[in-house]
Design an enzyme around this catalytic site. Structure first.
Site, PDB file in Angstrom:
ATOM      1  N   ASP A  17       0.854  -1.186   0.000  1.00  0.00           N
ATOM      2  CA  ASP A  17       0.000   0.000   0.000  1.00  0.00           C
ATOM      3  C   ASP A  17       0.895   1.242   0.000  1.00  0.00           C
ATOM      4  O   ASP A  17       2.064   1.166   0.390  1.00  0.00           O
ATOM      5  CB  ASP A  17      -0.874  -0.071   1.260  1.00  0.00           C
ATOM      6  CG  ASP A  17      -1.673   1.186   1.471  1.00  0.00           C
ATOM      7  OD1 ASP A  17      -2.439   1.556   0.576  1.00  0.00           O
ATOM      8  OD2 ASP A  17      -1.517   1.813   2.536  1.00  0.00           O
ATOM      9  N   ASP A  19      -0.239   5.138   0.735  1.00  0.00           N
ATOM     10  CA  ASP A  19      -0.495   6.159   1.759  1.00  0.00           C
ATOM     11  C   ASP A  19      -0.522   5.538   3.163  1.00  0.00           C
ATOM     12  O   ASP A  19      -1.264   4.614   3.413  1.00  0.00           O
ATOM     13  CB  ASP A  19      -1.840   6.839   1.477  1.00  0.00           C
ATOM     14  CG  ASP A  19      -1.855   7.481   0.100  1.00  0.00           C
ATOM     15  OD1 ASP A  19      -1.087   8.423  -0.109  1.00  0.00           O
ATOM     16  OD2 ASP A  19      -2.621   7.005  -0.771  1.00  0.00           O
ATOM     17  N   GLU A 312      12.650   9.105  26.403  1.00  0.00           N
ATOM     18  CA  GLU A 312      13.175   8.754  27.730  1.00  0.00           C
ATOM     19  C   GLU A 312      14.628   8.302  27.616  1.00  0.00           C
ATOM     20  O   GLU A 312      14.911   7.113  27.501  1.00  0.00           O
ATOM     21  CB  GLU A 312      12.345   7.602  28.343  1.00  0.00           C
ATOM     22  CG  GLU A 312      10.841   7.799  28.381  1.00  0.00           C
ATOM     23  CD  GLU A 312      10.389   8.629  29.579  1.00  0.00           C
ATOM     24  OE1 GLU A 312      11.196   8.796  30.525  1.00  0.00           O
ATOM     25  OE2 GLU A 312       9.254   9.104  29.563  1.00  0.00           O
TER      26      GLU A 312
HETATM   27  N1  RBF Z   1       8.569   1.196  28.676  1.00  0.00           N
HETATM   28  C1  RBF Z   1       7.698   0.285  28.237  1.00  0.00           C
HETATM   29  O1  RBF Z   1       6.541   0.310  28.640  1.00  0.00           O
HETATM   30  N2  RBF Z   1       8.062  -0.681  27.349  1.00  0.00           N
HETATM   31  C2  RBF Z   1       9.328  -0.788  26.878  1.00  0.00           C
HETATM   32  O2  RBF Z   1       9.595  -1.664  26.054  1.00  0.00           O
HETATM   33  C3  RBF Z   1      10.294   0.155  27.340  1.00  0.00           C
HETATM   34  N3  RBF Z   1      11.568   0.098  26.926  1.00  0.00           N
HETATM   35  C4  RBF Z   1      12.481   0.999  27.400  1.00  0.00           C
HETATM   36  C5  RBF Z   1      13.817   0.909  26.988  1.00  0.00           C
HETATM   37  C6  RBF Z   1      14.756   1.811  27.465  1.00  0.00           C
HETATM   38  C7  RBF Z   1      16.171   1.683  27.018  1.00  0.00           C
HETATM   39  C8  RBF Z   1      14.373   2.824  28.394  1.00  0.00           C
HETATM   40  C9  RBF Z   1      15.368   3.807  28.920  1.00  0.00           C
HETATM   41  C10 RBF Z   1      13.057   2.914  28.790  1.00  0.00           C
HETATM   42  C11 RBF Z   1      12.096   2.005  28.307  1.00  0.00           C
HETATM   43  N4  RBF Z   1      10.778   2.059  28.725  1.00  0.00           N
HETATM   44  C12 RBF Z   1       9.864   1.146  28.257  1.00  0.00           C
HETATM   45  C13 RBF Z   1      10.294   3.262  29.384  1.00  0.00           C
HETATM   46  C14 RBF Z   1      10.231   3.194  30.830  1.00  0.00           C
HETATM   47  O3  RBF Z   1       9.005   2.612  31.150  1.00  0.00           O
HETATM   48  C15 RBF Z   1      10.305   4.678  31.206  1.00  0.00           C
HETATM   49  O4  RBF Z   1      11.635   5.040  31.244  1.00  0.00           O
HETATM   50  C16 RBF Z   1       9.608   4.963  32.452  1.00  0.00           C
HETATM   51  O5  RBF Z   1       8.248   4.838  32.207  1.00  0.00           O
HETATM   52  C17 RBF Z   1       9.957   6.346  32.979  1.00  0.00           C
HETATM   53  O6  RBF Z   1       8.970   7.265  32.746  1.00  0.00           O
HETATM   54 MG    MG Z   2      12.457  10.524  33.278  1.00  0.00          MG
END
Ligand code: RBF
Ligand code: MG
Ligand code: ADP
Length: 379
Positions: A17, A19, A312
């Site tokens: 696809d 778009d 993050e």
């Molecule tokens: N949050 C998720 O819900 N799922 C993820 O797969 C996930 N992977 C992350 C990978 C890295 C390297 C970092 C630094 C953060 C990740 N987080 C993930 C976010 C994490 O939940 C977040 O840093 C906190 O929610 C802080 O607000």
């Molecule tokens: Mg933070």
């Protein structure tokens, strides 16, 4: 998704696809509608995008005229909308991973068809702005070339016929629900790449739902694998972003033991919308402290089900103090994996530590290490 390996059909060609799958048409359409509707004293509500994605031009126009109660007919709407749209076509960008996918498949001689609900003429105009694309597709089918658009299977059946392939041998790649239904109705294998966030649950009939084209694994479907992954990472066009460190959700260090230095998302809101969510890595610069390895997530943190897409970054260094307010510069150089949900906090934390190891190792590779000296990081 639920299909067992023994049932899985191997594909020998790809019907794709346009778009929302290869190009970000939505961004330009939204811009035009925002301005256009304001003339009628109406406000474009981004949520409407959900209703028009994957529709034929006529269906999309009808939806907008009806939903906004516009004092004009669908024909009049179209006669005003299309000139505005044509004038902006050159601004429609390819989606991350689209170029890479097209070049990869074409390079391996995999027959490819473009199969779109848009009109043939519009498809041709849109792809003319993307160098080398037209030559990669041996077949193009628009909705004006068959009796019914998606979700009817006609477009995909016609594309398969023109490629001289059985529909069962075709791998369809689609962002929209009508497109997925059309592909399944045609008897093809369908990979969904939803273009709107948090909609995975609507795509249950797809054989697989992936987060972005970066996550496509062609070898799962009998097609040649990508060869550009290095040590579990995928190099991307470097993305440079920066700004003062702001307060985040207040749970990084507290809940996970993993501090993440948040940037305000307002300064690069548009880029953030376009950037696929996922786990990335690169280099982080703090003017008075130096340059550090960094691993980060971009997205909605499925485990916490955030409503806002955030960035993050976890700097891979032990700091003795906070650095809120300081200017943080990031160069994001590679991709690791899509964001995921986890059955427990411990498993989320364990996965993030795994990401850290992948990033630390990869950043020593010359192709990633060289960005450490980029002047952007320290001004
Ligand atoms: N949050 C998720 O819900 N799922 C993820 O797969 C996930 N992977 C992350 C990978 C890295 C390297 C970092 C630094 C953060 C990740 N987080 C993930 C976010 C994490 O939940 C977040 O840093 C906190 O929610 C802080 O607000
Ligand atoms: Mg933070
Ligand atoms: P918030 O939710 O406000 O972002 P966090 O618990 O995620 O709070 O902690 C992030 C803050 O911790 C950063 O803004 C920064 O000032 C500080 N910090 C200390 N060490 C690090 C690190 N290694 N990586 C990122 N931030 C760090």
């Amino acid at each position: 998704m639920s299909m067992s390996n023994s049932l899985k059909k191997l594909s020998s060609c790809v019907l794709i696809d346009l778009d929302g799958t290869l190009i970000n048409t939505d961004g330009v359409v939204s811009d035009i509608l925002r301005k256009y509707l304001s003339k009628y004293g109406k406000q474009w509500d981004g949520r409407e995008a959900l209703k028009i994605v994957g529709k034929t031009p006529l269906e999309a126009a009808t939806t907008i005229v009806e939903d906004y109660g516009l004092p004009c007919g669908v024909d009049e709407f179209n006669s005003e909308f299309y000139p505005l749209f044509s004038a902006q076509m050159d601004k429609i960008k390819s989606l991350p991973g689209a170029n890479r996918l097209i070049r990869h498949l074409n390079g391996h001689g995999v027959p490819m068809a473009l199969a779109s609900n848009s009109s043939r003429a519009n498809i041709e105009s849109k792809i003319s702005y993307h160098q080398g694309w037209k030559e990669c597709f041996s077949v193009i089918v628009g909705s004006d070339e068959v009796s019914k658009g998606k979700p009817s299977p006609d477009i995909f059946l016609e594309a398969a016929r023109k490629l001289n392939k059985d529909p069962g041998e075709c791998l369809v790649i689609e962002d929209s629900v009508p497109g997925v239904l059309a592909g399944k109705a045609a008897g093809a294998t369908v990979i969904a790449v939803p273009s709107l966030p948090k909609q995975t649950h609507l795509y249950t009939s797809a054989d697989e739902v992936i987060n972005s084209l970066l996550d496509l694994k062609p070898e799962k479907w009998g097609l040649p694998p990508f060869q550009d992954w290095i040590e579990n990472t995928l190099p991307i066009d470097p993305w440079r972003i920066g700004g003062p460190v702001i307060k985040g959700f207040g749970r990084g260090s507290k809940v996970l033991g993993i501090p993440t230095a948040n940037l305000s998302t307002k300064d690069y809101a548009e880029e953030l919308v376009e950037h696929p969510s996922g786990v990335y890595f690169g280099w982080a610069g703090l003017a008075t402290r130096g340059v550090f390895k960094m691993v980060m997530s971009i997205g909605w943190n499925p485990y916490f089900n955030n409503t806002e897409k955030t960035i993050e970054p976890w700097l891979l260094h032990d700091f003795t103090e906070d650095f809120y307010g300081e200017e943080l510069r990031l160069i994001i150089v590679g991709y690791i994996r899509p964001e995921a949900n986890f059955p427990s906090l411990e498993s989320l934390v364990a996965k993030i530590h795994e990401d850290r190891e992948v990033a630390e190792k990869a950043l020593d590779l010359p192709s990633y290490a060289k960005f450490k000296d980029d002047p952007y990081l320290t001004k």
